[in-house]
Design a protein around this motif. Structure first.
Motif, PDB file in Angstrom:
ATOM      1  N   PHE A   2       0.858  -1.109  -0.116  1.00 42.21           N
ATOM      2  CA  PHE A   2       0.077  -0.159   0.076  1.00 42.21           C
ATOM      3  C   PHE A   2       0.837   1.354  -0.101  1.00 42.21           C
ATOM      4  O   PHE A   2       1.784   1.477   0.913  1.00 42.21           O
ATOM      5  N   LYS A   4       1.107   5.623  -0.276  1.00 42.71           N
ATOM      6  CA  LYS A   4       0.185   6.846  -0.399  1.00 42.71           C
ATOM      7  C   LYS A   4       1.126   8.057  -0.334  1.00 42.71           C
ATOM      8  O   LYS A   4       2.094   7.769   0.339  1.00 42.71           O
ATOM      9  N   VAL A   6       0.923  11.989   1.336  1.00 43.80           N
ATOM     10  CA  VAL A   6       0.411  12.818   2.111  1.00 43.80           C
ATOM     11  C   VAL A   6       0.963  13.988   2.119  1.00 43.80           C
ATOM     12  O   VAL A   6       2.123  14.188   2.091  1.00 43.80           O
ATOM     13  N   ASN A  65       1.733   2.311   5.529  1.00 35.99           N
ATOM     14  CA  ASN A  65       1.636   3.146   6.694  1.00 35.99           C
ATOM     15  C   ASN A  65       2.729   3.491   7.488  1.00 35.99           C
ATOM     16  O   ASN A  65       2.699   3.977   8.584  1.00 35.99           O
TER      17      ASN A  65
END
Length: 101
Positions: A2, A4, A6, A65
């Motif tokens: 995962f 991402k 930010v 994460n």
């Protein structure tokens, strides 16, 4: 996996941005300490007068994460060439997918 990206919006995210060098270079690395201190001074409006005319955006890449990369993006109002952006503080763990993101 995962992944991402930010944008740094809160104080805690800013410290994550600064401390990411520990993960990249090692927590006890003298380079990480020097990098964190210099970056902190450069990105703080109180110690860097250029930030009065520079629009700055900081981003953190997260993989599963966990912080894995960072980049600072800036537009300087005093730049003669309009619509010109600059990047800095670009560092990441040694993974191609992180640097591409």
């Amino acid at each position: 996996m995962f992944l991402k990206i930010v944008r740094v919006q809160r104080r805690s995210e800013f410290f994550t941005f600064l401390n990411l060098v520990d993960r990249i270079y090692g927590q006890n690395s003298p380079f990480a300490l020097a990098n964190r201190q210099k970056t902190s001074l450069l990105l703080h409006p109180g110690t860097n007068p250029a930030l009065s005319h520079v629009h700055l955006a900081l981003y953190i890449a997260y993989e599963n994460n966990k912080p894995a990369g960072r980049i600072a993006c800036a537009v300087d109002e005093f730049c003669r060439k309009k619509k010109t952006g600059f990047i800095g503080a670009f560092e990441a763990v040694p993974k191609e997918n992180i640097t591409r993101a």
